[in-house]
Design a protein around this motif. Structure first.
Motif, mmCIF file in Angstrom:
data_model
loop_
_atom_site.group_PDB
_atom_site.id
_atom_site.type_symbol
_atom_site.label_atom_id
_atom_site.label_comp_id
_atom_site.label_asym_id
_atom_site.label_seq_id
_atom_site.Cartn_x
_atom_site.Cartn_y
_atom_site.Cartn_z
ATOM 1 N N UNK A 40 5.039 3.919 16.245
ATOM 2 C CA UNK A 40 4.183 2.869 16.130
ATOM 3 C C UNK A 40 3.370 3.010 15.041
ATOM 4 N N UNK A 41 2.751 4.063 15.608
ATOM 5 C CA UNK A 41 1.036 3.732 15.334
ATOM 6 C C UNK A 41 1.649 4.761 13.343
ATOM 7 N N UNK A 42 2.080 5.482 13.778
ATOM 8 C CA UNK A 42 2.851 5.848 12.167
ATOM 9 C C UNK A 42 3.170 5.091 11.195
ATOM 10 N N UNK A 43 3.719 3.797 11.321
ATOM 11 C CA UNK A 43 4.298 2.925 10.716
ATOM 12 C C UNK A 43 2.869 1.872 10.441
ATOM 13 N N UNK A 44 1.918 1.664 11.458
ATOM 14 C CA UNK A 44 0.996 0.926 11.547
ATOM 15 C C UNK A 44 -0.446 1.454 10.265
ATOM 16 N N UNK A 45 -0.190 2.687 10.699
ATOM 17 C CA UNK A 45 -0.972 3.222 9.600
ATOM 18 C C UNK A 45 -0.736 3.203 7.971
ATOM 19 N N UNK A 46 0.945 3.171 7.860
ATOM 20 C CA UNK A 46 0.977 3.283 6.462
ATOM 21 C C UNK A 46 1.223 1.898 5.673
ATOM 22 N N UNK A 47 0.849 0.920 6.427
ATOM 23 C CA UNK A 47 0.000 -0.539 6.212
ATOM 24 C C UNK A 47 -0.712 -0.686 6.929
ATOM 25 N N UNK A 48 -2.197 -0.669 6.764
ATOM 26 C CA UNK A 48 -3.841 -0.867 6.859
ATOM 27 C C UNK A 48 -4.110 -2.034 6.930
ATOM 28 N N UNK A 49 -3.226 -2.584 6.307
ATOM 29 C CA UNK A 49 -4.042 -4.311 6.985
ATOM 30 C C UNK A 49 -2.732 -5.385 6.576
ATOM 31 N N UNK A 50 -2.718 -7.038 7.201
ATOM 32 C CA UNK A 50 -1.821 -7.491 6.579
ATOM 33 C C UNK A 50 -2.019 -8.755 5.305
ATOM 34 N N UNK A 51 -0.990 -8.329 4.795
ATOM 35 C CA UNK A 51 -1.930 -9.458 3.698
ATOM 36 C C UNK A 51 -0.992 -11.032 3.875
ATOM 37 N N UNK A 52 -1.592 -11.568 2.787
ATOM 38 C CA UNK A 52 -1.639 -12.693 3.283
ATOM 39 C C UNK A 52 -1.940 -13.864 1.815
ATOM 40 N N UNK A 53 -0.637 -15.127 1.807
ATOM 41 C CA UNK A 53 -0.205 -15.308 0.600
ATOM 42 C C UNK A 53 -1.162 -15.251 -0.395
ATOM 43 N N UNK A 54 -2.550 -15.939 0.364
ATOM 44 C CA UNK A 54 -3.636 -16.069 -0.999
ATOM 45 C C UNK A 54 -4.227 -14.444 -1.410
ATOM 46 N N UNK A 55 -3.747 -13.660 -1.081
ATOM 47 C CA UNK A 55 -4.208 -11.851 -1.477
ATOM 48 C C UNK A 55 -3.196 -12.070 -2.324
ATOM 49 N N UNK A 56 -2.487 -12.844 -2.973
ATOM 50 C CA UNK A 56 -1.070 -13.208 -4.347
ATOM 51 C C UNK A 56 -1.020 -14.017 -4.180
ATOM 52 N N UNK A 57 -2.562 -14.775 -4.189
ATOM 53 C CA UNK A 57 -2.560 -15.706 -5.466
ATOM 54 C C UNK A 57 -2.586 -15.749 -7.388
ATOM 55 N N UNK A 58 -2.265 -16.513 -7.689
ATOM 56 C CA UNK A 58 -2.624 -16.032 -9.364
ATOM 57 C C UNK A 58 -3.929 -15.969 -9.337
ATOM 58 N N UNK A 59 -4.831 -15.048 -10.301
ATOM 59 C CA UNK A 59 -6.399 -15.521 -10.237
ATOM 60 C C UNK A 59 -6.379 -16.128 -11.603
ATOM 61 N N UNK A 60 -7.407 -17.185 -11.882
ATOM 62 C CA UNK A 60 -7.600 -18.073 -13.200
ATOM 63 C C UNK A 60 -8.918 -17.219 -13.995
ATOM 64 N N UNK A 61 -9.509 -16.397 -13.004
ATOM 65 C CA UNK A 61 -10.486 -15.899 -14.054
ATOM 66 C C UNK A 61 -10.342 -14.681 -14.491
ATOM 67 N N UNK A 62 -9.223 -14.406 -14.744
ATOM 68 C CA UNK A 62 -8.641 -13.137 -15.379
ATOM 69 C C UNK A 62 -9.690 -13.118 -17.098
ATOM 70 N N UNK A 63 -9.766 -12.534 -17.234
ATOM 71 C CA UNK A 63 -10.651 -12.967 -19.087
ATOM 72 C C UNK A 63 -10.402 -11.351 -20.242
ATOM 73 N N UNK A 64 -9.272 -11.856 -20.561
ATOM 74 C CA UNK A 64 -8.738 -11.235 -21.696
ATOM 75 C C UNK A 64 -9.771 -10.855 -22.392
ATOM 76 N N UNK A 65 -10.005 -9.257 -23.326
ATOM 77 C CA UNK A 65 -11.024 -9.810 -24.738
ATOM 78 C C UNK A 65 -10.125 -8.366 -25.279
ATOM 79 N N UNK A 66 -10.169 -8.772 -26.973
ATOM 80 C CA UNK A 66 -10.023 -7.622 -27.107
ATOM 81 C C UNK A 66 -11.081 -6.890 -28.288
#
Length: 119
Positions: A40-66
């Protein structure tokens, strides 16, 4: 958030604290408990923290420059028409990657929701 602890009073018991629940488990033997705690400790170490849906929300602040691309191509003597074509190709590919990422984000959020329901 979770933690796993072996009982001090019973050499066959272990507890898993999830943050909202506590699971008390009893193993067949002390060795079995040790194996479970280690796994169980080895499995927990593979996933250091629980991700929430906020971690995967699209980001509108991405600026692409050429600008860097444009500057480099101008240094090499590339014409304006070719530079615009390169910028267009790059932005098109980036847009496709962003669309694929959004699909993966939605799938990941659905998977997280399913796992929460199973819990």
């Amino acid at each position: 958030v979770s933690s796993i602890r072996a009982s001090r009073s019973d050499d066959k018991r272990l507890s898993i604290f999830t943050g909202t629940k506590t699971l008390h488990l009893r193993c067949v033997s002390r060795e079995d408990r040790t194996a479970w705690v280690d796994a169980l400790l080895a499995a927990k170490d593979q996933y250091p923290r629980v991700l929430s849906s906020n971690d995967f929300a699209p980001s509108d602040d991405v600026i692409v420059s050429t600008e860097k691309l444009r500057s480099r191509l101008l240094q090499d003597g590339v014409t304006e028409a070719v530079i615009r074509d390169c910028e267009s190709l790059m932005l098109s590919e980036l847009s496709e990657l962003q669309n694929q990422l959004k699909v993966l984000q939605r799938k990941h959020v659905m998977l997280l929701d399913s796992l929460r329901q199973l819990e």
